[in-house]
Design an enzyme around this catalytic site. Structure first.
Site, PDB file in Angstrom:
ATOM      1  N   GLY A 141     -14.799   3.791  -1.024  1.00 53.10           N
ATOM      2  CA  GLY A 141     -13.820   2.788  -1.449  1.00 53.10           C
ATOM      3  C   GLY A 141     -13.987   1.411  -0.821  1.00 53.10           C
ATOM      4  O   GLY A 141     -13.150   0.534  -1.045  1.00 53.10           O
ATOM      5  N   ALA A 177      -2.465   4.060  -6.896  1.00 50.61           N
ATOM      6  CA  ALA A 177      -3.896   3.795  -7.074  1.00 50.61           C
ATOM      7  C   ALA A 177      -4.424   4.532  -8.302  1.00 50.61           C
ATOM      8  O   ALA A 177      -5.243   3.993  -9.060  1.00 50.61           O
ATOM      9  CB  ALA A 177      -4.660   4.221  -5.822  1.00 50.61           C
ATOM     10  N   LYS A 194       3.599   1.125  -4.019  1.00 52.23           N
ATOM     11  CA  LYS A 194       3.072   0.281  -5.106  1.00 52.23           C
ATOM     12  C   LYS A 194       3.847   0.362  -6.414  1.00 52.23           C
ATOM     13  O   LYS A 194       3.887  -0.606  -7.169  1.00 52.23           O
ATOM     14  CB  LYS A 194       1.611   0.658  -5.389  1.00 52.23           C
ATOM     15  N   ASP A 235      -6.144  -4.145  -7.363  1.00 51.02           N
ATOM     16  CA  ASP A 235      -6.917  -2.893  -7.297  1.00 51.02           C
ATOM     17  C   ASP A 235      -7.773  -2.760  -8.557  1.00 51.02           C
ATOM     18  O   ASP A 235      -8.898  -2.254  -8.509  1.00 51.02           O
ATOM     19  CB  ASP A 235      -5.989  -1.671  -7.208  1.00 51.02           C
ATOM     20  N   THR A 250       0.831  -1.203   0.000  1.00 53.55           N
ATOM     21  CA  THR A 250       0.000   0.000   0.000  1.00 53.55           C
ATOM     22  C   THR A 250       0.864   1.251   0.000  1.00 53.55           C
ATOM     23  O   THR A 250       2.074   1.169  -0.269  1.00 53.55           O
ATOM     24  CB  THR A 250      -1.031  -0.058   1.168  1.00 53.55           C
ATOM     25  N   THR A 305       1.889  17.192  -7.323  1.00 57.95           N
ATOM     26  CA  THR A 305       3.194  17.207  -7.992  1.00 57.95           C
ATOM     27  C   THR A 305       2.989  17.044  -9.498  1.00 57.95           C
ATOM     28  O   THR A 305       2.607  15.965  -9.964  1.00 57.95           O
ATOM     29  CB  THR A 305       4.089  16.063  -7.456  1.00 57.95           C
TER      30      THR A 305
END
Ligand code: NAP
Length: 290
Positions: A257, A139, A75, A111, A71, A162
């Site tokens: 989620g 994600a 990832k 995911d 997590t 960013t």
């Protein structure tokens, strides 16, 4: 028999690598299912900062740990340390599940399965439409891959703190999937009102609003939402983030989620144990625990 009473030399260990890790319900979900299915397995949280990631993976092999979830924030970086990566995880550029198969580390991205299951009821609404993804981490990559590959969206806007990361995602999906309709925007810019309002689907794939920072939100532009939209927050802790509360107050359809979380967990569970986790039963059990 209680899980902790049957730990012995045959106990299979799985777990999760992340930093921070205290928000995660994965240990709860997997241990509950091991218990229900009477499996001699245990799921442990490992709080691993980025500087220790490589060593942590070596330890999986040394200690004979069967597998882990991965997590925030590992990832993407973890891929370089794996022996094999599935086609989907390789296209996404992120791994959330590792299986230790006789000392060889295999990476997967479950995911993607969680996102597909969650958005399936809205497939026709989303196809060919404009979507906005807030975030450009692991994600967000899975979201982009799934929306392009499985939902045939028309246009993608990426909004992230960013900017280099958004630009690099844009270039990545142009090269990997030949998707050339991505625009990038600054987080919190006032002009984003237009971007949000022209989107059929808005997804928060950042950790902004995640427990314990539950008063934070990735956009303070209340006018961003309207009743025609579907607004999905990948966060499940809390179940209704401030972001979802604002969207709901403007009439949008909101999705948290939790379903994604259970589906991705069920797929990981299957990869480690060859057994099936009952998704609906687990969802109902977890809902009671928030
Ligand atoms: P990640 O790779 O670490 O990416 C984090 C993202 O959040 C980046 O876009 C980062 O922006 C942004 N971010 C974090 N803190 C921020 C802040 N204070 N201000 C502005 N932007 C910030 O993490 P991830 O694995 O993609 O996970 C993202 C979220 O999705 C987490 O909340 C995670 O719990 C959730 N998630 C849920 C499920 C589920 O099953 N429901 C599955 C996977 C992930 P920068 O690029 O600027 O750093």
């Amino acid at each position: 028999m209680k899980l902790t009473n049957k730990i012995n030399h045959e106990t299979q260990i799985v777990g999760i690598l992340g930093h921070p890790i205290k928000h995660s319900y994965s240990p709860r979900m997997h241990n509950m299912t091991f218990e229900n299915q009477n499996l001699n397995c245990i799921y442990l949280p490992f709080d691993i900062p980025a500087s220790n990631l490589k060593d942590a993976l070596k330890s999986l092999i040394t200690l004979g740990i069967k597998g882990v979830n991965v997590t925030i924030p590992h990832k993407e970086r973890i891929i370089q340390y794996l022996d094999h990566v599935s086609e989907a995880a390789s296209s996404v550029g992120a791994v959330n599940t590792i299986v230790n198969q006789s000392g060889q580390l295999y990476g997967y991205n479950t995911d993607v399965d969680g996102i597909i299951e969650t958005l399936l009821p809205y497939k026709n609404d989303i196809a060919k439409n404009s979507v906005t993804i807030i975030g450009a981490g692991g994600a967000a990559r899975a979201v982009l891959y799934t929306l392009i590959r499985h939902f045939k969206v028309g246009k993608i806007n990426i909004i992230n703190r960013t900017e280099e990361r958004s630009e690099s995602l844009k270039d990545y999906f142009l090269e990997k999937m030949h998707f050339n309709n991505i625009d990038v925007y600054e987080l919190m810019a006032k002009e984003n009102v237009e971007v949000y309002n022209s989107s059929k689907l808005i997804i928060n794939a950042t950790s902004i609003g995640l427990f314990p920072n539950i008063d934070d939100t990735p956009t303070d532009l209340d006018d961003s939402f309207n009743p025609n939209q579907i607004v999905f927050d990948l966060i499940y802790n809390p179940l209704k983030t401030k972001f979802l509360k604002i969207a709901e107050s403007k009439g949008a359809t909101i999705i948290n989620g939790l379903k994604m979380f259970v589906v991705q967990g069920a797929k990981s569970y299957e990869l480690w144990t060859d057994k099936t986790m009952d998704v609906d039963k687990t969802l109902n059990e977890l809902k009671k625990q928030f």
